[in-house]
Scaffold this motif. Sequence first.
Motif, PDB file in Angstrom:
ATOM      1  N   MET A   1       4.928 -77.655 -47.354  1.00  0.00           N
ATOM      2  CA  MET A   1       6.004 -78.601 -47.077  1.00  0.00           C
ATOM      3  C   MET A   1       7.029 -77.984 -46.133  1.00  0.00           C
ATOM      4  O   MET A   1       7.440 -78.572 -45.142  1.00  0.00           O
ATOM      5  CB  MET A   1       6.682 -79.013 -48.393  1.00  0.00           C
ATOM      6  N   ASN A   2       7.443 -76.697 -46.452  1.00  0.00           N
ATOM      7  CA  ASN A   2       8.420 -76.015 -45.626  1.00  0.00           C
ATOM      8  C   ASN A   2       7.879 -75.758 -44.226  1.00  0.00           C
ATOM      9  O   ASN A   2       8.609 -75.827 -43.241  1.00  0.00           O
ATOM     10  CB  ASN A   2       8.849 -74.695 -46.268  1.00  0.00           C
ATOM     11  N   LYS A   3       6.550 -75.418 -44.164  1.00  0.00           N
ATOM     12  CA  LYS A   3       5.925 -75.168 -42.864  1.00  0.00           C
ATOM     13  C   LYS A   3       5.961 -76.433 -42.006  1.00  0.00           C
ATOM     14  O   LYS A   3       6.171 -76.370 -40.796  1.00  0.00           O
ATOM     15  CB  LYS A   3       4.482 -74.691 -43.045  1.00  0.00           C
ATOM     16  N   GLN A   4       5.730 -77.582 -42.638  1.00  0.00           N
ATOM     17  CA  GLN A   4       5.751 -78.855 -41.912  1.00  0.00           C
ATOM     18  C   GLN A   4       7.147 -79.143 -41.356  1.00  0.00           C
ATOM     19  O   GLN A   4       7.300 -79.589 -40.228  1.00  0.00           O
ATOM     20  CB  GLN A   4       5.310 -80.002 -42.833  1.00  0.00           C
ATOM     21  N   ILE A   5       8.162 -78.865 -42.182  1.00  0.00           N
ATOM     22  CA  ILE A   5       9.545 -79.090 -41.754  1.00  0.00           C
ATOM     23  C   ILE A   5       9.883 -78.189 -40.568  1.00  0.00           C
ATOM     24  O   ILE A   5      10.473 -78.630 -39.579  1.00  0.00           O
ATOM     25  CB  ILE A   5      10.524 -78.837 -42.918  1.00  0.00           C
ATOM     26  N   ILE A   6       9.471 -76.896 -40.666  1.00  0.00           N
ATOM     27  CA  ILE A   6       9.734 -75.951 -39.576  1.00  0.00           C
ATOM     28  C   ILE A   6       9.003 -76.392 -38.317  1.00  0.00           C
ATOM     29  O   ILE A   6       9.559 -76.357 -37.208  1.00  0.00           O
ATOM     30  CB  ILE A   6       9.298 -74.528 -39.992  1.00  0.00           C
ATOM     31  N   HIS A   7       7.748 -76.819 -38.489  1.00  0.00           N
ATOM     32  CA  HIS A   7       6.957 -77.284 -37.344  1.00  0.00           C
ATOM     33  C   HIS A   7       7.629 -78.468 -36.660  1.00  0.00           C
ATOM     34  O   HIS A   7       7.776 -78.511 -35.426  1.00  0.00           O
ATOM     35  CB  HIS A   7       5.544 -77.667 -37.812  1.00  0.00           C
ATOM     36  N   ASP A   8       8.050 -79.439 -37.462  1.00  0.00           N
ATOM     37  CA  ASP A   8       8.707 -80.632 -36.909  1.00  0.00           C
ATOM     38  C   ASP A   8      10.017 -80.272 -36.207  1.00  0.00           C
ATOM     39  O   ASP A   8      10.345 -80.816 -35.155  1.00  0.00           O
ATOM     40  CB  ASP A   8       8.993 -81.651 -38.022  1.00  0.00           C
ATOM     41  N   ALA A   9      10.754 -79.338 -36.788  1.00  0.00           N
ATOM     42  CA  ALA A   9      12.029 -78.913 -36.196  1.00  0.00           C
ATOM     43  C   ALA A   9      11.795 -78.231 -34.850  1.00  0.00           C
ATOM     44  O   ALA A   9      12.538 -78.455 -33.882  1.00  0.00           O
ATOM     45  CB  ALA A   9      12.764 -77.973 -37.145  1.00  0.00           C
ATOM     46  N   LEU A  10      10.744 -77.395 -34.782  1.00  0.00           N
ATOM     47  CA  LEU A  10      10.423 -76.717 -33.529  1.00  0.00           C
ATOM     48  C   LEU A  10       9.989 -77.697 -32.456  1.00  0.00           C
ATOM     49  O   LEU A  10      10.374 -77.578 -31.285  1.00  0.00           O
ATOM     50  CB  LEU A  10       9.325 -75.669 -33.767  1.00  0.00           C
ATOM     51  N   VAL A  11       9.186 -78.688 -32.858  1.00  0.00           N
ATOM     52  CA  VAL A  11       8.737 -79.714 -31.899  1.00  0.00           C
ATOM     53  C   VAL A  11       9.928 -80.497 -31.370  1.00  0.00           C
ATOM     54  O   VAL A  11      10.054 -80.758 -30.167  1.00  0.00           O
ATOM     55  CB  VAL A  11       7.719 -80.677 -32.563  1.00  0.00           C
ATOM     56  N   LEU A  12      10.824 -80.872 -32.285  1.00  0.00           N
ATOM     57  CA  LEU A  12      12.011 -81.636 -31.893  1.00  0.00           C
ATOM     58  C   LEU A  12      12.909 -80.815 -30.966  1.00  0.00           C
ATOM     59  O   LEU A  12      13.432 -81.331 -29.966  1.00  0.00           O
ATOM     60  CB  LEU A  12      12.799 -82.058 -33.143  1.00  0.00           C
TER      61      LEU A  12
END
Length: 201
Positions: A1-12
Amino acid sequence: MNKQIIHDALVLTAFTLVIGVILGAVYGITKAPIDKANEQTKKEAYQAVFADASGFNQQEYDADAADKMVADAGYDDTIDDVEQAVDKDGNALGYVITVTAKDGSQGSITFSVGIKNDGTVNGYSITDISETPGLGMKAEEEDFYSQFENKTVDKFTVVKQKPASDDQIEAITGSTITSKAMANGCNAAIYYFQNALGGAQ
């Protein structure tokens, strides 16, 4: 879950950076042409109110002090630019004072006012206006603006009937607010001319 949030934040973040770079590049490309067009518009306004001038010399002035001066005189306007009009030999003919009237019906109106050395108002030329089409926009039409031309007065007053003197301006039908904004802007320019630029000579 945390990895997904970090991934989305980096993409954004990456997306935001790319958009920022693109917008910066577009601004860099368009800024010069826009500035050039704005400068040309201003020069055309100066020439419109001083047809016999061969050139215009920008005058240094304290904008804050100028705005306070006209505000203290009761005008809701700002002094945006002061140019001295000169003939081909460099002799001073008068001034072009650019004002922004803050009391238009739909927003601010920016225009340049030409005033000869003897205090005669040559007229005005609008550079920015967003008044109501068919009403306030008539401030750009000769029937209205010609009333300000070749007048030597201390101030203009807007009336609803046919003017009885040079200092009276017949209001645009259905647009008294715009009419008063234009008159007040001219009055602010006259007041500044009289009290900061030496007045009639």
